[in-house]
Design a protein around this motif. Structure first.
Motif, mmCIF file in Angstrom:
data_model
loop_
_atom_site.group_PDB
_atom_site.id
_atom_site.type_symbol
_atom_site.label_atom_id
_atom_site.label_comp_id
_atom_site.label_asym_id
_atom_site.label_seq_id
_atom_site.Cartn_x
_atom_site.Cartn_y
_atom_site.Cartn_z
ATOM 1 N N VAL A 123 0.393 -1.066 -0.247
ATOM 2 C CA VAL A 123 -0.083 0.377 0.062
ATOM 3 C C VAL A 123 0.854 1.396 0.026
ATOM 4 O O VAL A 123 2.031 1.052 0.466
ATOM 5 C CB VAL A 123 -0.989 0.155 1.121
ATOM 6 N N THR A 124 0.891 2.382 -0.765
ATOM 7 C CA THR A 124 1.425 3.544 -0.761
ATOM 8 C C THR A 124 0.320 4.611 -0.012
ATOM 9 O O THR A 124 -1.248 4.429 -0.884
ATOM 10 C CB THR A 124 1.952 3.877 -1.283
ATOM 11 N N SER A 125 0.302 6.109 0.097
ATOM 12 C CA SER A 125 -0.623 6.872 0.035
ATOM 13 C C SER A 125 0.116 7.535 -1.217
ATOM 14 O O SER A 125 1.178 7.652 -1.870
ATOM 15 C CB SER A 125 0.068 7.834 0.902
ATOM 16 N N ALA A 180 -6.854 9.754 1.098
ATOM 17 C CA ALA A 180 -7.881 10.247 1.639
ATOM 18 C C ALA A 180 -8.576 11.749 1.804
ATOM 19 O O ALA A 180 -9.773 12.275 1.657
ATOM 20 C CB ALA A 180 -7.901 9.771 3.030
ATOM 21 N N ASN A 181 -7.709 12.704 2.042
ATOM 22 C CA ASN A 181 -8.038 14.167 1.450
ATOM 23 C C ASN A 181 -7.391 14.300 0.572
ATOM 24 O O ASN A 181 -7.587 15.805 0.080
ATOM 25 C CB ASN A 181 -6.629 14.921 2.446
ATOM 26 N N VAL A 182 -7.965 14.092 -0.451
ATOM 27 C CA VAL A 182 -8.189 14.284 -2.033
ATOM 28 C C VAL A 182 -9.316 13.872 -2.859
ATOM 29 O O VAL A 182 -9.803 13.342 -3.571
ATOM 30 C CB VAL A 182 -6.981 13.978 -3.329
ATOM 31 N N LEU A 200 -9.450 8.038 -5.079
ATOM 32 C CA LEU A 200 -8.978 6.706 -5.009
ATOM 33 C C LEU A 200 -9.518 6.538 -3.309
ATOM 34 O O LEU A 200 -10.050 7.497 -2.384
ATOM 35 C CB LEU A 200 -7.203 6.762 -4.946
ATOM 36 N N LYS A 201 -9.090 5.595 -2.910
ATOM 37 C CA LYS A 201 -9.192 5.168 -2.122
ATOM 38 C C LYS A 201 -9.098 5.531 -0.297
ATOM 39 O O LYS A 201 -7.052 6.184 -0.844
ATOM 40 C CB LYS A 201 -8.868 3.438 -1.722
ATOM 41 N N PRO A 202 -9.919 5.890 0.684
ATOM 42 C CA PRO A 202 -9.279 6.499 1.445
ATOM 43 C C PRO A 202 -7.867 5.550 2.432
ATOM 44 O O PRO A 202 -7.835 5.986 3.127
ATOM 45 C CB PRO A 202 -10.273 7.077 2.251
ATOM 46 N N TYR A 203 -8.735 4.337 2.439
ATOM 47 C CA TYR A 203 -7.961 3.729 3.645
ATOM 48 C C TYR A 203 -8.380 2.170 2.731
ATOM 49 O O TYR A 203 -8.851 1.687 2.285
ATOM 50 C CB TYR A 203 -8.186 3.753 4.698
ATOM 51 N N TRP A 204 -7.360 1.340 3.719
ATOM 52 C CA TRP A 204 -7.135 0.170 3.232
ATOM 53 C C TRP A 204 -6.711 -1.242 4.664
ATOM 54 O O TRP A 204 -6.108 -0.287 5.514
ATOM 55 C CB TRP A 204 -6.120 -0.520 2.326
ATOM 56 N N VAL A 205 -6.910 -1.857 5.056
ATOM 57 C CA VAL A 205 -6.955 -3.039 6.156
ATOM 58 C C VAL A 205 -6.043 -4.279 5.628
ATOM 59 O O VAL A 205 -7.130 -5.220 4.859
ATOM 60 C CB VAL A 205 -7.852 -3.216 6.653
ATOM 61 N N TRP A 206 -4.644 -4.014 6.662
ATOM 62 C CA TRP A 206 -4.163 -5.647 6.080
ATOM 63 C C TRP A 206 -4.595 -6.660 7.699
ATOM 64 O O TRP A 206 -4.958 -6.140 7.915
ATOM 65 C CB TRP A 206 -2.743 -5.443 6.170
ATOM 66 N N LYS A 207 -4.950 -7.917 6.536
ATOM 67 C CA LYS A 207 -5.054 -8.318 7.513
ATOM 68 C C LYS A 207 -4.616 -10.062 7.321
ATOM 69 O O LYS A 207 -4.570 -10.085 6.232
ATOM 70 C CB LYS A 207 -6.672 -9.307 7.006
ATOM 71 N N LYS A 245 -5.500 -7.486 12.024
ATOM 72 C CA LYS A 245 -5.788 -6.391 10.520
ATOM 73 C C LYS A 245 -4.637 -5.147 11.940
ATOM 74 O O LYS A 245 -5.075 -4.853 12.696
ATOM 75 C CB LYS A 245 -7.928 -6.064 11.491
ATOM 76 N N VAL A 246 -4.036 -4.536 10.424
ATOM 77 C CA VAL A 246 -3.780 -2.939 10.623
ATOM 78 C C VAL A 246 -4.870 -2.610 9.474
ATOM 79 O O VAL A 246 -4.096 -2.562 8.175
ATOM 80 C CB VAL A 246 -2.257 -3.207 10.326
ATOM 81 N N GLY A 247 -5.164 -1.059 9.502
ATOM 82 C CA GLY A 247 -5.917 -0.365 8.497
ATOM 83 C C GLY A 247 -4.646 0.596 8.042
ATOM 84 O O GLY A 247 -3.504 0.999 9.252
ATOM 85 N N PHE A 248 -5.071 1.068 7.241
ATOM 86 C CA PHE A 248 -3.575 2.435 6.543
ATOM 87 C C PHE A 248 -4.870 3.614 6.260
ATOM 88 O O PHE A 248 -5.263 3.180 5.114
ATOM 89 C CB PHE A 248 -2.975 1.912 5.803
ATOM 90 N N ILE A 249 -4.496 4.811 6.800
ATOM 91 C CA ILE A 249 -5.406 6.098 5.625
ATOM 92 C C ILE A 249 -3.714 6.697 5.104
ATOM 93 O O ILE A 249 -2.684 6.510 5.356
ATOM 94 C CB ILE A 249 -5.302 7.189 6.613
ATOM 95 N N GLY A 250 -4.041 6.983 3.584
ATOM 96 C CA GLY A 250 -3.370 7.902 2.480
ATOM 97 C C GLY A 250 -3.810 9.477 2.916
ATOM 98 O O GLY A 250 -4.497 9.505 2.650
ATOM 99 N N VAL A 251 -2.521 9.933 3.136
ATOM 100 C CA VAL A 251 -2.922 11.064 2.564
ATOM 101 C C VAL A 251 -1.506 11.874 2.220
ATOM 102 O O VAL A 251 -1.210 11.941 2.605
ATOM 103 C CB VAL A 251 -3.510 12.553 3.652
#
Length: 604
Positions: free
Chosen positions: A150-152, A195-197, A207-214, A219-225
């Motif tokens: 994943v990347t922001s 998330a902020n665009v 694009l997607k604001p967040y993504w969850v790795w499982k 479970k770890v959530g990622f938010i990208g801005v």
């Protein structure tokens, strides 16, 4: 950016701060942090059915940022890092190149059952020829092979606009250039988070604001801005139809969304950064206290992001740090950045508590690792580079000039900055003999010119590929009229307004001189009476014909007065201008020497 866990759970923890000069920042020690009833390796039975697993699970987070399409080892200082030694001295280490980055990441993952690889934006954009010539498809292919999860987005992901970013995500041939090989471009197999665009029309993220790795029960959530000021550092065309929201508000909003979905462990990927007090990648920015050795936008951002976020992966400033900065509840939280161009990666351990679903923040530890070139090259990356270099070679290997020594791009005023400004003035005079001066933004100069041969071209030869690496944006060189008063104001905007805290010193053409007095503050740092053109003071009421690139001419980089110029004339692209200048002013027997970089007198 970073974060926390449930307050109930956290009240049982003590927070200590440990950091070493080796760049290892540890918020507390795991053994001391975990409750006496369980240790990191303890198995706890569930319901008497014989199912046993550890309460605490270490999750490896590998991260990097600001790759900018540097698939091959970057040249000159762009391909080195500084390492602080135990005796206080420093040494430089050659670093970078995806053949080596792939090997390092793969070695780091060995034996790690729970491993995530994330990035902090600017994976593409301002890229060398091997990637930039092909609209960064080679870099997306390389990132897929690197197993990036994943990347922001960063500001450079918008250099060619939102539609092109969507193509990099989803795949398909370029709308104008078409397909480069017989295989269709598949796009990124990792999500870009933005998330902020927002789309101005729909108000929704592009694009997607967040993504969850499982993995199993973890479970770890990622938010990208990206930085809110992206429109200030990208051409107007690139951000057309987009709205960029506040980083903190956006992350806090989506942290609540993730919490409601039962995701308590959260990492923020934010393309905004800070400035550590030392350029050494292993500098201890937590000495004497948490985050004492770092400044810049990321500090305020980190202090205001909800404690629900457990760690911050940052970027944009191309600096290296692994710092702890207190969250709003006063608890230390890890904030990292891995310099740029693939020279470093950050190795972070997140200790996941299966009882709470959260990260045990007192156990988080993080360190930057050097992507050294003393490991075997990854064969799949070697093949990828070879494939794209073969396609680029007919264009990239052409000689466009000759230099007698390295022409550095670093410093308040750099020799390469002077050369580029001189090239733009020379071209400006071709467009209009009345052209007076040229101004070049330092952020548009992406690499130095190095004397040593990169390939088979020979020492001192500047190839088109090397020129492309220096100026990859395809900006046009434009002319506009400014009054003397406006010109003075432009120079003062280098150190005032949005550039007050972090000055952007324009590179200037021959004949323009002035004094920059850093002992003063604000706009006064540019000494008005010292500003001269060809030895004569600037006349506030006179008109001056000024050459700049179109990004600056639109008021970019915090120079609104440049956006007020009149009588605009649009020229050719900046790389062509540099090529014309080098071809006209150098030859194999008479190479061009590095300019003296003595046009700006700096008082400190």
């Amino acid at each position: 950016m970073s974060a926390t866990s449930h307050q109930q759970h956290r009240r049982r923890r003590t927070y200590a701060l440990i950091a070493t000069a080796a760049g290892l920042a540890t918020v507390g020690a795991l053994a001391a942090a975990l409750p006496a009833t369980a240790s990191a390796g303890e198995s706890t039975g569930k319901g008497g059915h014989g199912h046993h697993h550890s309460r605490y699970q270490d999750v490896q987070l590998l991260s990097f940022n600001d790759l900018h399409g540097n698939l091959e080892p970057p040249a000159g200082s762009s391909g080195r890092v500084t390492e602080l030694q135990a005796d206080g001295t420093t040494k430089t280490i050659d670093a970078g190149g995806v053949e080596y980055l792939a090997t390092h990441l793969r070695q780091a993952r060995e034996g790690e059952k729970y491993s995530i690889t994330a990035a902090g934006g600017d994976m593409v954009g301002a890229s060398p020829l091997i990637s930039g010539l092909f609209h960064d498809e080679p870099t997306i292919e390389a990132l897929n092979k690197l197993d990036l999860d994943v990347t922001s987005v960063g500001n450079h992901e918008f250099d060619e606009g939102a539609k092109e970013l969507a193509r990099l995500q989803k795949g398909g041939c370029h709308p104008k250039a078409g397909c480069y090989t017989d295989k269709k471009f598949e796009g990124a197999d990792f999500p870009y988070l933005a998330a902020n665009v927002l789309d101005e029309k729909t108000g929704k993220p592009v694009l997607k604001p967040y993504w969850v790795w499982k993995k199993r029960d973890v479970k770890v959530g990622f938010i990208g801005v990206t930085l809110e000021d992206t429109p200030g550092v990208v051409s107007a065309e690139g951000v057309k139809g987009l709205k960029f929201k506040d980083e903190v508000e956006t992350i806090n909003k989506y942290a609540k969304v993730l919490q409601r979905q039962g995701v308590k462990s959260i990492v923020a990927l934010i393309h905004e950064g800070g400035a550590p007090a030392s350029a050494s990648y292993n500098y201890d920015c937590d000495a004497p206290g948490a985050g004492d050795g770092i400044s810049g936008p990321i500090v305020d951002i980190a202090k205001n992001i909800t404690p629900q976020v457990d760690a911050l992966v940052t970027g944009h400033t191309h600096a290296a740090y692994a710092c702890s900065i207190d969250d709003p509840s006063g608890k230390p939280r890890m904030v990292t950045s891995a310099a740029s161009f693939g020279r470093l990666y950050t190795d972070t351990t997140l200790t996941y508590d299966r009882y709470t679903g959260d990260i045990a923040r007192t156990a988080v530890k993080s360190a930057n690792r050097v992507v050294t070139r003393d490991v075997p090259k990854a064969p799949d990356m070697t093949r990828l580079i070879s494939k794209w270099n073969t396609l680029a070679a007919p264009i990239g290997n052409r000689a466009i000039g000759y230099i007698s020594a390295d022409i550095p791009s670093a410093g308040t005023e750099s020799p390469l900055g002077d050369l580029i400004a001189d090239a733009q003035l020379a071209y400006g005079k071709e467009l209009d003999p009345e052209a007076d001066l040229a101004l070049m933004n330092p952020g548009g100069i992406r690499a130095p010119l190095t004397f040593a041969a990169k390939g088979a071209e020979g020492d001192g030869v500047v190839t088109y590929a090397e020129g492309f690496t220096v100026q990859p944006f395809s900006n046009t060189v434009n002319l506009q009229d400014l009054t003397g008063a406006q010109l003075i104001q432009v120079l003062k905007e280098q150190v005032s307004g949005t550039n007050a805290a972090s000055p952007k010193v324009l590179q200037i053409s021959s004949g323009l001189t002035y004094t920059l007095d850093l002992t003063k503050s604000g706009a006064d740092r540019v000494v008005t009476d010292s500003i001269k053109l060809n030895g004569e003071a600037i006349n506030p009421t006179a008109t001056y014909r000024v050459a700049t690139n179109n990004f600056l001419a639109g008021g970019g980089d915090g120079f609104p007065t440049l956006g007020q110029g009149t009588n605009d004339l649009v020229g050719t692209d900046d790389l062509t201008v540099l090529e014309k200048y080098l071809t006209a002013n150098s030859s194999a027997t008479n190479p061009i020497a590095p300019p003296a970089a003595n046009r700006i007198t700096v008082v400190q």
